[in-house]
Enzyme design. Sequence first.
Site, short mmCIF file in Angstrom:
data_model
loop_
_atom_site.label_atom_id
_atom_site.label_comp_id
_atom_site.label_asym_id
_atom_site.label_seq_id
_atom_site.Cartn_x
_atom_site.Cartn_y
_atom_site.Cartn_z
N ARG A 84 0.85 -1.19 0.00
CA ARG A 84 0.00 0.00 0.00
C ARG A 84 0.88 1.24 0.00
NH1 ARG A 84 -5.13 -1.86 2.00
NH2 ARG A 84 -6.28 -2.07 0.06
N GLN A 123 -0.40 2.47 -6.14
CA GLN A 123 -1.84 2.71 -6.03
C GLN A 123 -2.61 2.25 -7.26
OE1 GLN A 123 -2.39 6.76 -4.79
NE2 GLN A 123 -2.91 6.14 -2.71
N ASP A 130 -3.45 -1.51 -7.22
CA ASP A 130 -4.04 -2.03 -5.99
C ASP A 130 -5.42 -2.63 -6.23
OD1 ASP A 130 -5.00 -2.46 -3.47
OD2 ASP A 130 -4.58 -0.45 -2.71
N SER A 153 -8.07 -2.62 -3.30
CA SER A 153 -8.84 -1.38 -3.16
C SER A 153 -9.94 -1.30 -4.21
CB SER A 153 -7.93 -0.14 -3.29
OG SER A 153 -7.14 -0.03 -2.15
N TYR A 168 -2.79 -0.92 7.77
CA TYR A 168 -3.84 -1.86 8.16
C TYR A 168 -4.05 -1.83 9.67
CZ TYR A 168 -3.58 -4.13 3.57
OH TYR A 168 -3.63 -4.40 2.24
N1 LIG Z 1 -1.97 2.99 -1.54
C1 LIG Z 1 -2.39 3.38 -0.35
O1 LIG Z 1 -1.81 4.21 0.27
C2 LIG Z 1 -3.61 2.72 0.22
C3 LIG Z 1 -4.37 1.90 -0.60
C4 LIG Z 1 -5.50 1.28 -0.06
C5 LIG Z 1 -5.84 1.48 1.26
N2 LIG Z 1 -5.10 2.28 2.03
C6 LIG Z 1 -5.46 2.49 3.42
O2 LIG Z 1 -5.28 1.30 4.14
C7 LIG Z 1 -6.24 1.22 5.17
C8 LIG Z 1 -6.96 -0.10 5.21
O3 LIG Z 1 -7.55 -0.37 3.96
P1 LIG Z 1 -8.47 -1.61 3.65
O4 LIG Z 1 -9.86 -1.14 3.39
O5 LIG Z 1 -7.87 -2.47 2.63
O6 LIG Z 1 -8.49 -2.39 5.01
P2 LIG Z 1 -9.03 -3.79 5.37
O7 LIG Z 1 -9.95 -4.31 4.31
O8 LIG Z 1 -7.88 -4.63 5.79
O9 LIG Z 1 -9.91 -3.50 6.68
C9 LIG Z 1 -11.09 -2.78 6.65
C10 LIG Z 1 -11.19 -1.87 7.84
O10 LIG Z 1 -11.54 -2.62 9.01
C11 LIG Z 1 -10.99 -1.95 10.11
N3 LIG Z 1 -11.01 -2.80 11.31
C12 LIG Z 1 -10.29 -3.92 11.58
N4 LIG Z 1 -10.64 -4.43 12.79
C13 LIG Z 1 -11.62 -3.62 13.29
C14 LIG Z 1 -12.39 -3.62 14.48
N5 LIG Z 1 -12.21 -4.55 15.43
N6 LIG Z 1 -13.29 -2.64 14.65
C15 LIG Z 1 -13.45 -1.68 13.71
N7 LIG Z 1 -12.78 -1.62 12.56
C16 LIG Z 1 -11.86 -2.59 12.35
C17 LIG Z 1 -9.61 -1.58 9.60
O11 LIG Z 1 -9.03 -0.55 10.39
C18 LIG Z 1 -9.91 -1.13 8.18
O12 LIG Z 1 -10.16 0.27 8.10
C19 LIG Z 1 -7.14 2.40 4.96
O13 LIG Z 1 -6.67 3.44 5.77
C20 LIG Z 1 -6.92 2.78 3.55
O14 LIG Z 1 -7.23 4.14 3.31
C21 LIG Z 1 -3.98 2.90 1.54
#
Ligand SMILES: NC(=O)c1ccc[n+]([C@@H]2O[C@H](COP(=O)([O-])OP(=O)(O)OC[C@H]3O[C@@H](n4cnc5c(N)ncnc54)[C@H](O)[C@@H]3O)[C@@H](O)[C@H]2O)c1
Length: 391
Positions: free
Chosen positions: A128, A133, A136, A139, A235
């Site tokens: 990430r 990006q 990905d 996403s 994450y």
């Molecule tokens: N290239 C990049 O920079 C990039 C790309 C994609 C995502 N991201 C970031 O990465 C992070 C995670 O992305 P994702 O959607 O793939 O995550 P994910 O699918 O792994 O998880 C989904 C969400 O569940 C939340 N979660 C886990 N356990 C929990 C709990 N017990 N209670 C409440 N919430 C809980 C996590 O914090 C996450 O936000 C986000 O901040 C996203 O913006 C960055």
Amino acid sequence: MIVGVPKETFPGERRVALVPVAVPNLTKAGFEVLVEAGAGTSAGYPDSDYQEKGARLAASRAEVFQSAEIILQVLSHGSNDATGKDDLPLLRRGQTVIGFLRPFGSLEAAQELASTGATSFSVELMPRITRAQSMDALSSMATICGYKAVLLAADRLPRMFPMLTTAAGTITPARVFIIGAGVAGLQAISTARRLGAVASAYDLRPAAREQVQSLGGRFIELPLEAKDAQDARGYARQQDDTFFQRQRELLGNVVAESDVVISAAVVPGKKPPVLIMREMVERMAPGSVIVDLASERGGNCELTKAGERIVDHGVTIIGYINVASTVPYHASQMYAKNLTAFLLHLGKDGNLQLNMEDEISRETLLTRGGEVVNARVREFFSLPALTAVVK
Ligand SMILES: NC(=O)c1ccc[n+]([C@@H]2O[C@H](COP(=O)([O-])OP(=O)(O)OC[C@H]3O[C@@H](n4cnc5c(N)ncnc54)[C@H](O)[C@@H]3O)[C@@H](O)[C@H]2O)c1
């Protein structure tokens, strides 16, 4: 090199790994593209569109695997636990496979893939980082799932989403609560808001607050602090049972007051936390809907049945899996963009060059030369670290 696109075989899968508009990106870079006849049909991309964009059609799946040096798939062996195994005899040493491989799912599947001798890249392992990006795929698919989850809920809910003031009285807006404000959760907030619902969300990562608020959602604060909530990859980190117990207690009232709950709370490589217990569901108003996007790996709701829609205590609980496949046109378009960006990153002049100094190549490489070579995956399955650097 020939890039082959076989038809997806997982039951009900409608996506395709490459869409016609992406073909010229590869041919201009020196690759040839060979698509199995009918591969894009269920996603809305007829064979003729691929041909118009410069791809060749293969009459059979076997021909794609025989001719192509690089195979692009959506669900490969590992993530396709129904029919993925059938591809193993078609793979050969030196061939490259790129797709969803579910690298933390089953060591046996990864080893079976390794034993074909093929070099495989798992899109789930894409780092990430800003540079990656456009590659990905997680996403992309999460965006689709978040959107579709809201539509599934709206379709089942016996209420409308928007507030309406009409001659026949005022309709109050639906209250949609999202647990887990990652990519899917944030898209669910946007979609629910566009339909006029009042959206709120909770995530254990404090960084999510601002993102929820910027989309017009209310961030639910719980008097509960996660330890080291976020890892270096962005994450969530796994928490202990005491945390989850307290979280469930605090979430109870919010869930009970919601018309729709969409849960997308996951921690990579771990079983999703069970955050919605039976008692919480029983306190929801009849007709309420829960869409559990974590269902495939066990679910965030105690009552979720993976792949099914059930009604318990008058509450509909949707645990469909492979939700992205139900929006196959755009899911394929986004995925194809991710894969071509990745392939163009890995390849130069129509050839693949594996550079293990490069974070994107190193982190996504799962198998090579007969072995599971990915350091994170080896550590996850307690395999000894590889001493020789695979070049
Ligand atoms: N290239 C990049 O920079 C990039 C790309 C994609 C995502 N991201 C970031 O990465 C992070 C995670 O992305 P994702 O959607 O793939 O995550 P994910 O699918 O792994 O998880 C989904 C969400 O569940 C939340 N979660 C886990 N356990 C929990 C709990 N017990 N209670 C409440 N919430 C809980 C996590 O914090 C996450 O936000 C986000 O901040 C996203 O913006 C960055």
